[in-house]
Scaffold this motif. Structure first.
Motif, short mmCIF file in Angstrom:
data_model
loop_
_atom_site.label_atom_id
_atom_site.label_comp_id
_atom_site.label_asym_id
_atom_site.label_seq_id
_atom_site.Cartn_x
_atom_site.Cartn_y
_atom_site.Cartn_z
N GLU A 1 -1.90 98.66 -25.57
CA GLU A 1 -1.38 99.81 -26.53
C GLU A 1 -0.79 99.09 -27.75
OE1 GLU A 1 3.12 100.97 -25.29
OE2 GLU A 1 2.05 100.70 -23.40
N ALA A 2 -0.41 99.72 -28.66
CA ALA A 2 0.03 98.93 -29.76
C ALA A 2 1.68 99.38 -29.97
CB ALA A 2 -0.57 99.40 -31.23
N LEU A 3 2.48 98.20 -30.34
CA LEU A 3 3.98 98.38 -30.38
C LEU A 3 4.33 99.66 -31.38
CD1 LEU A 3 6.57 97.42 -29.34
CD2 LEU A 3 6.70 95.59 -31.30
N ARG B 1 -0.83 90.35 -26.88
CA ARG B 1 -2.33 90.06 -27.01
C ARG B 1 -2.62 89.95 -28.51
NH1 ARG B 1 -3.56 87.86 -22.64
NH2 ARG B 1 -3.36 89.07 -20.72
N SER B 2 -1.96 90.33 -29.49
CA SER B 2 -2.44 90.36 -30.98
C SER B 2 -0.99 90.05 -31.77
CB SER B 2 -3.00 91.53 -31.45
OG SER B 2 -3.17 91.37 -32.86
N GLY B 3 -1.02 89.32 -32.75
CA GLY B 3 0.24 89.04 -33.23
C GLY B 3 0.59 89.76 -34.55
N SER B 4 1.43 89.31 -35.51
CA SER B 4 2.08 90.22 -36.66
C SER B 4 1.05 90.37 -37.73
CB SER B 4 3.53 89.12 -37.06
OG SER B 4 2.82 88.08 -37.71
N ASP B 5 -0.01 89.78 -37.68
CA ASP B 5 -0.72 90.21 -39.04
C ASP B 5 -1.28 91.63 -39.15
OD1 ASP B 5 -0.39 87.53 -40.08
OD2 ASP B 5 -2.38 86.97 -39.30
N GLY B 6 -1.81 92.21 -37.98
CA GLY B 6 -2.49 93.43 -38.04
C GLY B 6 -1.88 94.60 -37.01
N ARG C 1 4.92 93.41 -39.37
CA ARG C 1 4.43 94.83 -39.96
C ARG C 1 3.88 95.45 -38.88
NH1 ARG C 1 5.68 94.41 -45.24
NH2 ARG C 1 5.71 92.32 -46.25
N LEU C 2 4.30 96.63 -38.75
CA LEU C 2 3.70 97.47 -37.83
C LEU C 2 2.75 98.47 -38.26
CD1 LEU C 2 6.99 98.01 -35.57
CD2 LEU C 2 5.08 96.33 -35.23
N GLN C 3 1.79 99.09 -37.54
CA GLN C 3 0.75 99.88 -38.34
C GLN C 3 0.72 101.23 -38.13
OE1 GLN C 3 -1.38 98.43 -40.57
NE2 GLN C 3 0.00 96.68 -40.36
N CYS C 4 1.61 101.80 -37.06
CA CYS C 4 1.71 103.35 -36.76
C CYS C 4 3.06 103.93 -36.59
CB CYS C 4 0.80 103.58 -35.69
SG CYS C 4 1.59 102.88 -34.06
N TRP C 5 3.16 105.02 -37.00
CA TRP C 5 4.51 105.44 -36.87
C TRP C 5 4.21 107.31 -36.52
CZ3 TRP C 5 2.57 102.28 -40.86
CH2 TRP C 5 1.93 103.49 -41.79
N PRO C 6 3.95 107.27 -35.46
CA PRO C 6 3.68 108.72 -34.80
C PRO C 6 4.45 110.01 -35.03
CG PRO C 6 4.10 107.27 -32.93
CD PRO C 6 4.17 106.34 -34.11
N GLN C 7 6.19 109.55 -34.91
CA GLN C 7 7.00 110.45 -34.99
C GLN C 7 7.85 110.23 -36.22
OE1 GLN C 7 8.88 111.33 -31.50
NE2 GLN C 7 7.04 111.84 -30.44
N LEU D 1 0.07 94.83 -27.20
CA LEU D 1 0.40 94.56 -25.89
C LEU D 1 -0.03 95.08 -24.63
CD1 LEU D 1 4.16 95.57 -26.41
CD2 LEU D 1 3.10 93.33 -27.06
N GLN D 2 -0.20 93.98 -23.89
CA GLN D 2 -0.90 94.63 -22.49
C GLN D 2 0.09 94.93 -21.37
OE1 GLN D 2 -3.82 92.10 -21.11
NE2 GLN D 2 -4.49 93.17 -19.34
N THR D 3 0.17 96.20 -20.83
CA THR D 3 0.87 96.33 -19.83
C THR D 3 0.35 96.89 -18.40
OG1 THR D 3 1.16 98.63 -20.26
CG2 THR D 3 2.78 97.20 -21.69
N ALA D 4 1.02 97.19 -17.43
CA ALA D 4 0.55 97.52 -16.16
C ALA D 4 -0.38 98.87 -16.40
CB ALA D 4 1.34 97.62 -15.03
#
Length: 502
Positions: free
Chosen positions: A153-155, A137-142, A263-269, A146-149
């Motif tokens: 959520e964000a990758l 649903r959204s590309g690489s810029d920000g 470029r991914l925006q979160c790193w929870p662990q 993704l939309q799942t069942a």
């Protein structure tokens, strides 16, 4: 009613898919490199080459009937698309395009917007692997959304190792620079297509190596033709040429090929240093897609990546109108981001005249300086030359007791047959000039020579006033005033003069 039925029939008819024909590489290729004349006497900056090349390719392509898209893969990444000339297509072209978006992690995601992909997760604690369908649903810029069942959520924001798999490479993406054209053909045919275009990011230089005889009267002169490329494409087995002379060419702006990162925006662990660009794999043909071409390297890195190769081949010289053409007699590889050298000339005995040059301010009352060794000759057969000399750098050696020793470097300017050749080599600490004052406007200049042989010297008087000399003759050359003399071995020569200030 009939018109409505015909319209409904047309709308219901399937639209014929456009054929895509890919030519992965040329059958034959020629590279002609033109110098960057704007750099003057400077060496090419291997990280920023401003010369250019004419690339000429021949490809055999099977063209189906109807409208097709022909994709020429492996063209130069610095291609100037508006310069492309395509011949050999019997019914001509419909349009042409330069595909500037290259295959990369970011471009894969961007081209998959709204499309279904496979999301694979691995639990780091148990090693269990699960997968499910997802829609981008959204590309690489920000950051990738993704939309799942289960929802939106964000990758890479679940704490699990995640990656995306694609069932195919999206249309319009290529791992290599590509030029595409649309053509129409009434019937299937096999065509031998010629593609010629200009490309930036090339240059060449003449590099001279000379050994000066002990009496400083002759040179053993060799020259190498140094070809350089910062392009991402290698041209294997190319017929290669270099052109010397001034060609009128207008500047053309060409946007660089793009290979966006993901470029991914979160790193929870994890930490920010642990999370970088993610490289999605592809299930297309059962193998991962090829990696994207590397981005342009920083200046410090690229200088280490340049590769220099040498060859004993000697370029053949031809006249091309007012230009000089140097043709390499055997096919060579013009490699990506590399530098290659082939022989240019070999003149075993070039007669030269050594002169020690001084520049003196006429108004100076006390000064001391070392002479500049200058080697002069005339570009004609009688002097051991007699062929066009392209501009370049000279490394000068002198015969030593056991091996040649470096004594200096110089610049060689473009010299046509019959023109004078002058090489300013090095500072000579053993041949010196000393200026003294012997009155209000009286001066004396003394040249000393600690060498065991006499030397010729010239003193150029500049600014500071009008020089008047009694009993000696000055020479005016190119609007400048010179004193020409010979300094004996282990001796001196003195000139006294008066200066009338303006």
């Amino acid at each position: 009613m009939r018109a409505a039925a015909l319209l409904a029939l047309c709308l219901a008819a399937p639209v014929a898919a456009q054929n895509v024909v890919t030519s992965p590489a040329p059958d034959r290729v020629g590279v002609t490199i033109y110098r960057d004349l704007s750099r003057g006497d400077q060496r090419p900056d291997r990280n920023w080459l401003n010369g250019y090349a004419l690339i000429s390719e021949t490809r055999t392509i099977a063209i189906p009937a109807g409208e097709s898209e022909l994709r020429f893969e492996g063209v130069a990444s610095g291609i100037i698309p508006q310069s492309a000339i395509i011949g050999g297509i019997p019914e001509g072209l419909v349009e042409r395009n330069r595909d500037a978006l290259l295959l990369s992690a970011g471009s894969l995601v961007d081209r998959a917007l709204g499309q279904r992909v496979n999301l694979r997760r691995t639990d780091k604690a148990t090693g269990k692997v699960s997968s499910e369908d997802a829609v981008v649903r959204s590309g690489s810029d920000g950051g990738v959304v993704l939309q799942t069942a289960s929802g939106i959520e964000a990758l890479r924001c679940t704490g699990l190792n995640e990656t995306l798999l694609y069932d195919r490479v999206p249309a319009g993406l290529s791992a290599r620079p590509t030029l595409s054209v649309k053509v129409r053909a009434r019937q299937p045919l096999s065509a031998t297509v010629t593609l010629s275009y200009l490309a930036s990011g090339f240059d060449w230089q003449a590099d001279y190596v000379a050994i000066l005889s002990p009496d400083e009267r002759t040179l053993q002169l060799q020259a190498w033709l140094t070809l350089a490329s910062t392009d991402d494409t290698s041209f294997v087995g190319a017929t290669t040429q270099a052109v010397a002379g001034r060609v009128n060419r207008e500047a053309a702006e060409v946007p660089p090929a793009q290979a966006p990162e993901l470029r991914l925006q979160c790193w929870p662990q994890e930490t920010t240093s642990d999370v970088g660009s993610i490289a999605p794999t592809s299930a297309f043909d059962g193998v991962p897609p090829p990696p994207p071409p590397p981005p342009p390297a920083p200046a410090a890195m690229m200088s280490r990546e340049i590769v220099v190769t040498g060859s004993r081949m000697t370029a053949e010289r031809e006249r091309l109108g007012d230009l000089q053409l140097y043709r390499i007699p055997e096919p060579v590889t013009v490699a990506a981001r590399a530098q290659k050298q082939v022989g240019l000339l070999d003149q075993p005995s070039v007669r030269v005249q050594p002169v020690y040059r001084f520049a003196i301010d006429a108004g100076e009352t006390a000064a001391e300086s070392a002479g500049q060794l200058v080697l002069r000759s005339t570009n004609r057969e009688a002097e051991g030359l007699g062929l066009p000399l392209p501009a370049g750098n000279l490394v000068l050696f002198r015969d030593g007791a056991t091996r040649p020793l470096l004594i200096g470097e110089a610049t060689v300017r473009d010299a046509a047959v019959g023109e004078k050749v002058e090489m300013v080599v090095s500072e000579a600490t053993g041949v010196r000039a000393r200026v003294t004052s012997n009155g209000k406007d009286g001066r004396a200049i003394t040249l000393s020579n600690d060498r065991p042989v006499p030397v010729n010297a010239e003193v150029e008087f500049s600014q500071g006033g009008e020089v008047r000399i009694a009993g000696a003759r000055l020479v005016r050359r190119d609007g400048k005033l010179f004193w020409l003399t010979s300094v004996p071995a282990n001796g001196t020569a003195t000139l006294t003069y008066r200066v009338r200030k303006p």
